[in-house]
Design an enzyme around this catalytic site. Structure first.
Site, short mmCIF file in Angstrom:
data_model
loop_
_atom_site.label_atom_id
_atom_site.label_comp_id
_atom_site.label_asym_id
_atom_site.label_seq_id
_atom_site.Cartn_x
_atom_site.Cartn_y
_atom_site.Cartn_z
N ARG A 580 7.43 9.72 -5.35
CA ARG A 580 9.17 9.33 -5.61
C ARG A 580 9.26 9.99 -7.14
O ARG A 580 11.12 10.23 -6.68
CB ARG A 580 8.77 7.35 -6.47
CG ARG A 580 8.94 6.91 -4.58
CD ARG A 580 8.76 6.22 -5.06
NE ARG A 580 8.70 4.97 -3.30
CZ ARG A 580 8.43 3.76 -3.80
NH1 ARG A 580 8.55 2.98 -4.32
NH2 ARG A 580 8.87 2.77 -2.12
N LYS A 741 3.15 -6.90 1.69
CA LYS A 741 4.62 -7.29 1.80
C LYS A 741 4.97 -8.37 2.53
O LYS A 741 5.93 -7.99 3.28
CB LYS A 741 5.61 -6.53 0.97
CG LYS A 741 5.76 -5.93 -0.69
CD LYS A 741 6.61 -5.24 -0.85
CE LYS A 741 6.53 -4.49 -2.26
NZ LYS A 741 7.34 -3.31 -2.33
N GLY A 897 6.49 3.60 -1.13
CA GLY A 897 5.38 4.19 -1.93
C GLY A 897 4.07 4.22 -1.52
O GLY A 897 2.91 5.15 -1.33
N GLY A 920 10.50 -0.81 2.12
CA GLY A 920 11.58 -1.90 2.39
C GLY A 920 12.63 -1.11 3.09
O GLY A 920 13.27 -2.41 4.55
N1 ATP Z 1 -5.38 -6.09 4.85
C1 ATP Z 1 -4.94 -6.34 3.24
N2 ATP Z 1 -4.54 -7.24 2.50
C2 ATP Z 1 -5.16 -7.30 1.69
N3 ATP Z 1 -3.89 -6.29 1.26
C3 ATP Z 1 -3.39 -5.60 1.82
C4 ATP Z 1 -4.30 -5.05 3.59
N4 ATP Z 1 -3.69 -4.03 3.50
C5 ATP Z 1 -3.12 -3.32 3.22
N5 ATP Z 1 -2.78 -4.12 2.11
C6 ATP Z 1 -1.98 -3.36 1.14
O1 ATP Z 1 -0.80 -3.63 0.67
C7 ATP Z 1 -0.59 -2.47 0.12
C8 ATP Z 1 1.50 -2.19 0.28
O2 ATP Z 1 1.95 -2.40 1.11
P1 ATP Z 1 3.75 -2.58 0.42
O3 ATP Z 1 4.34 -3.30 1.62
O4 ATP Z 1 3.63 -2.80 -0.66
O5 ATP Z 1 3.67 -1.00 1.17
P2 ATP Z 1 4.23 0.18 0.60
O6 ATP Z 1 3.79 1.43 2.03
O7 ATP Z 1 4.10 0.19 -0.27
O8 ATP Z 1 6.13 -0.06 1.51
P3 ATP Z 1 7.47 -0.49 0.06
O9 ATP Z 1 7.51 0.71 -0.26
O10 ATP Z 1 8.63 -1.44 0.88
O11 ATP Z 1 6.66 -1.72 -1.05
C9 ATP Z 1 -1.09 -1.64 -0.79
O12 ATP Z 1 -1.20 -1.65 -1.47
C10 ATP Z 1 -2.83 -2.36 0.45
O13 ATP Z 1 -3.64 -2.23 -0.56
O1 3PG Z 2 8.50 -0.19 -3.46
C1 3PG Z 2 9.41 -0.49 -3.54
O2 3PG Z 2 9.45 -1.10 -1.93
C2 3PG Z 2 10.55 -0.48 -3.99
O3 3PG Z 2 10.52 0.80 -4.89
C3 3PG Z 2 10.75 -2.07 -4.18
O4 3PG Z 2 10.11 -2.88 -4.58
P1 3PG Z 2 10.55 -4.36 -4.61
O5 3PG Z 2 9.94 -4.60 -2.97
O6 3PG Z 2 9.25 -4.99 -5.48
O7 3PG Z 2 12.20 -4.65 -4.76
#
Ligand code: ATP
Ligand code: 3PG
Length: 940
Positions: A580, A741, A897, A920
């Protein structure tokens, strides 16, 4: 898919509202700047206009000529139901309510406040004695729906044409049945309440209007009390002030102080109540409300939200708002109401969700009160309403419920219109429908026996016993004969039919009209490329930073919102993936090179307040390395020190503000905070694609205070790619949703079901689905309040024929740690005390098989806690599969991310079609939602 492209609306309006009116005491000269002053419409000043700066009122009569009862001049007004007040301009400060208690739905001291008689009360002053809250709320008995025939003679709607209709009844009972119950006694504007208001003094009325219109420091409750009294006793006098007063009232309804908001609601209600006896006031008030496409619309929405209890849990304010809405809708002629619905739907100034919600609520209120004479509407009015549905359709499934409500209103108009029936078109009349495509037959639309050709068919009569296909055909035939736009006609007809092959045939029929149209009944509607698509595509193009020349940028202070929310090692805080940061460099570099002074802002994580672990310090360091120039870190994002640091910037220098989420106002999109953020800056560049789905102060609110406001290179690149790729995906199209999330992403699944052929679940997301099926999940991540939703989603997937891939085995751990003991178990055998942290090997194989023939794959959220090697196999397995599929020609998009970090960690990022910085955000884009961070920018 136009729904994707219709994501660009304006939310700035919402940000400005919500401020509180100034307090009494200060003179205009001393008054602090009012960032959120009520939206008084600019008006041309008359020849004898006061000098600029002097109070301007729009009451076109001098106090001396006002036909008002003789009374003493400005006398202290009396307490509103919840606030004490005094004479405007010199009154004591308004008493604070116990807002916390109110927010909890408790009204401490309600009755004692009601009983307060104002100590400063003087003879002749308008007096309000609240009737006080009734002991118990009882449902208000709504009037039996009365409809007028086309000729205007009223007749009661019968159960056969309304309530018992199979299509209407369920909708009425579910989505339409909002909490529109209230106590008739507490109804503002009730004779008892109104009788307590004494005629206002002319001077007091003029002063009140002046105060409200010029946003001077006033005590709004005192002024509103005077206006209420005028509405009751001299409504005609108040009429000329309506154009300005209505926006002020709507604005004031959003005041954070509940007493103030309530006073505005009561005043609004009184105005409409009096409209019944004053045609002049009625006409002026209706015109002002119907013209409600101004920022004040958000005030009306606030009223609706209060009525439904969705924005504040205060029974009294909710009851007032409820009654106020009903009074207003009862007073409005159908045409005004339709105009309002239309304004909401089509206003580009409002967020599409706000618009659709408002339109849907208005329609629901109208339907509930049956106050509209819809069946008497003429064709142009009906067409206007139907056209209003279109922007909502283009916004995708987020708007399904409001669309349904509108559909119910429109449809009820049709079926309640006994004088008209379906018949073949008049010879030679234009034929917009395509009968052939409705099943390839040439059946007559009049086969319900509706009759002979009248040559002017304007309604549809659909008996309840018809099968869906016949209903759809008849609905379609009726609508196209009214020259209703094909998409609206098709959706409404399909909603009437609701399911079955009729929907598919309508798609064909609409296609023959030049619209490609699909209705995955009974859920969401979405349009494909066609005239509507092209319209929205044209509207989405936003001005880009590349459009600003070096001359325009040199020496300017540019506020750049980037998404520098990078994954970090939880203990050392070292950045584990800098994608990023790297992605944000082109914009910063461009600005710096052009001689701009760059003020960079971002969030990091979801902190509750200032804390070392969410400091952007590591980001500033890494950015300094990557940019090749010093990126200084400010101690905060607002405040005196920050202002000094900004003022000290030289051309080309970059200053990174501290984590903007250290202030809770950021996520609330607080206008004052947004203004503070923008202080000292000239231009807004939003490059935070990953956060563009958040309507926060730094992503959208600041746009109200800076100009121009443009997209950065990254934001533009992401939109260009993602919109193109998912608008018309190569199929089969699969989405993989994992990560942690759960609550913010599980909702997306519903709309993905309408777009994807396969949906693969992974990460922490899966356990909510297992629990919903009655399985035990030990200590795994679960969203308890999403269990029902999870169940529904699985059923919906089945009904829609979408392949829903849920892992069958998981890797479990005895604690959330890299060194946890782990084992693979079937999902039916997760022991207590253990938690699932990855998908198992059998599941990975199953997922690989399911994805192997997919041509487009969108992945957001890792399959497991990949940061711990013991739980990274699932994520790595999918990463390798996607890399392989990409090499075979599939389009693969990785968003988020952590998801991107996982692919980077596996060394496979280069092998994917597109690495998106938004997780998201990309899901919401795919969903067809508005991205507020884009909507607030200048059009190209
Ligand atoms: N079974 C699980 N239990 C708990 N945490 C988990 C599990 N599977 C994955 N994760 C965690 O989910 C996190 C990522 O989730 P997240 O929804 O933030 O995805 P992202 O790719 O960062 O999307 P965004 O950018 O929308 O946040 C990672 O840190 C990972 O360790
Ligand atoms: O990691 C993400 O998806 C963005 O930085 C937005 O973060 P947030 O879900 O905490 O608003």
């Amino acid at each position: 898919m136009p729904s994707l492209l219709s994501c660009f609306c304006f939310e700035a309006v919402m940000k400005r509202d919500g401020g509180e009116l100034a307090r009494p005491g200060a003179t205009p000269a001393q008054a602090p700047e009012q960032p959120d002053s009520p939206p008084v419409k600019p008006r041309a000043l008359p020849a004898d206009a006061p000098t600029p700066g002097a109070p301007v009122i729009t009451l076109h009569a001098t106090p001396a000529t006002l036909p008002l009862p003789d009374a003493t001049a400005c006398t202290p007004a009396v307490a509103g139901d919840e606030e004490q007040t005094g004479c405007s301009g010199s009154a004591p400060a308004v008493a604070e309510e116990d807002q916390l208690a109110l927010a909890l739905g408790d009204m401490p001291g309600e009755s004692s406040v009601d009983a307060v008689s104002h100590p400063q009360q003087a003879p002749g002053a308008p007096v309000v004695q609240s009737a006080g809250p009734p002991a118990e709320e009882e449902p208000m008995v709504l009037p039996i729906p009365k409809f007028k025939t086309a000729k205007g003679s009223p007749h009661a709607a019968t159960s056969s044409n309304l309530g018992q209709h199979p299509r209407l009844a369920p909708v009425r009972n579910s989505t339409i049945s909002l909490a529109f119950t209230a106590t008739s006694e507490s109804r503002p504007g009730s004779p008892a309440a109104r009788a307590t208001l004494r005629p206002p003094a002319p001077k007091a009325l003029v002063a009140a209007l002046t105060n409200l219109n010029t946003a001077q420091p006033v005590d709004p409750v005192a002024d509103l009390t005077v206006i209420r009294a005028a509405a009751v006793h001299t409504p005609d006098v108040l009429a000329p002030a309506m154009a300005d007063l209505v926006p002020v009232l709507l604005h004031t309804m959003r005041a954070p102080r509940l007493g103030t908001a309530r006073a505005a609601i009561q005043t609004f209600s009184d105005v409409f109540q009096s409209a019944a006896t004053s045609p002049a006031l009625s006409a002026a008030a209706c015109a002002a409300v119907a013209d409600d496409s101004t920022p004040s619309s958000s005030g009306l929405l606030a009223l609706m939200q209060k009525a439904t209890g969705s924005d504040i849990n205060s029974k009294r304010i909710s009851a007032d708002a409820n009654n106020c809405l009903i009074t207003m809708v009862e007073s409005l002629p159908a045409a005004s109401l339709i105009q309002m619905v239309y304004n909401y739907c089509s206003s580009s100034k409002m967020h599409i969700r706000v618009r659709s919600k408002a339109a849907g609520l208005l329609a629901a209120v109208a339907y509930k009160t049956a106050a509209t004479d819809l069946p008497a509407m003429d064709k142009p009015t009906m067409s206007t309403l139907l056209k209003a549905v279109e922007p909502l359709l283009e916004a995708g499934s987020a708007c399904v419920v409001p669309v349904r409500k509108l559909v119910v209103v429109v449809y009820s108009a049709f079926i309640a219109q006994p004088a008209l029936h379906v018949g073949p078109p008049a010879p030679g009349s234009p034929r917009k429908g395509n009968r052939r495509s409705l099943g390839g037959t040439s059946r007559s639309p009049s086969r319900d026996g509706g009759g002979s050709s009248t040559g002017s068919i304007t309604s549809i009569h659909v008996p309840e016993d018809k099968d869906p296909r016949t209903k759809a055909e008849e609905a379609w035939a009726g609508f196209v004969r009214m020259n209703v736009q094909p998409p609206a006609a098709a959706v409404i007809a399909a909603t009437v039919a609701r399911d079955g092959p009729a929907g598919a045939e309508l798609i064909e029929a609409a296609g023959a009209e030049g619209f490609q149209f699909s209705i995955p009944l009974p859920g969401s509607f979405h349009l494909h490329r066609g005239p509507a698509y092209r319209r929205t595509a044209a509207a989405m193009v936003k001005k880009n930073v590349g459009d600003l020349s070096a001359e325009q940028l040199a020496g300017k202070v540019v506020f750049v919102r980037a998404d520098l929310n990078v994954p970090q090692n939880k203990e050392t805080l070292a950045i584990t993936d800098d994608t990023r940061i790297r992605a944000s460099l082109p914009t910063i570099h461009y600005l710096s090179k052009a001689g701009a002074r760059v003020v960079l802002s971002s969030h990091l994580g979801r902190p509750k307040g200032p804390e070392k672990k969410s400091s952007l310090e590591p980001v500033a360091k890494r950015m300094t390395e990557l940019l090749g120039q010093e990126v200084a870190l400010a101690p905060d994002c607002i405040g005196e020190e920050v202002k000094k640091a900004i003022a000290a910037l030289q051309n080309g220098q970059v200053l990174l503000l501290e984590n903007v989420r250290w202030h809770s106002e950021e996520e609330k999109n607080d206008p004052a905070f947004a203004k503070e953020l923008a202080a000292g800056c000239d231009i807004f560049v939003n490059d935070a694609f990953g956060t563009a789905h958040r309507a926060h102060a730094s992503t959208a609110g600041v746009a109200d205070y800076l100009s121009p406001k443009v997209s950065g290179f990254l934001l533009k690149k992401e939109l260009d790619y993602l919109v193109g790729a998912v608008e018309s995906p190569k199929r089969p199209f699969a989405a993989i949703v994992g990560g942690s999330k759960v609550s913010s992403k599980i909702g997306v699944i519903e709309s993905l079901l309408g777009k994807c052929d396969k949906l693969v679940m992974g990460g922490g997301m899966i356990f909510t689905f297992y629990k919903a099926q009655g399985l035990s999940v030990g200590g795994s991540l679960v969203e308890e309040d999403k269990l029902e939703l999870a169940k529904e989603l699985m059923e919906k997937a089945k009904a829609k024929g979408v392949e829903f891939v849920l892992p069958t085995d998981v890797v479990i751990a005895d604690k959330f740690a890299a060194d946890a003991a782990n084992k693979v178990v079937p999902v039916t055998a997760i022991p207590d005390g253990w938690m699932g942290l990855d998908v198992g090997p059998e599941s990975t194989e199953m997922i690989k098989k399911a994805l192997s023939d997919c041509q487009t794959i969108l992945w957001n959220g890792p399959m497991g806690v990949f940061e711990f090697p013991a739980f990274a196999a699932g994520t790595n397995g999918i990463s390798h599969l996607l890399a392989e599929l990409t090499s075979k020609g599939a389009t693969t998009i990785i968003g988020g991310g952590d998801s991107v970090a996982a692919v980077e960690q596996a060394g496979l990022a280069e092998k994917m079609s597109h690495i998106s910085t938004g997780g998201g955000a990309s899901l919401e884009l795919l969903e067809g939602k508005v991205l507020p961070g884009v909507a607030c920018l200048d059009d190209a």
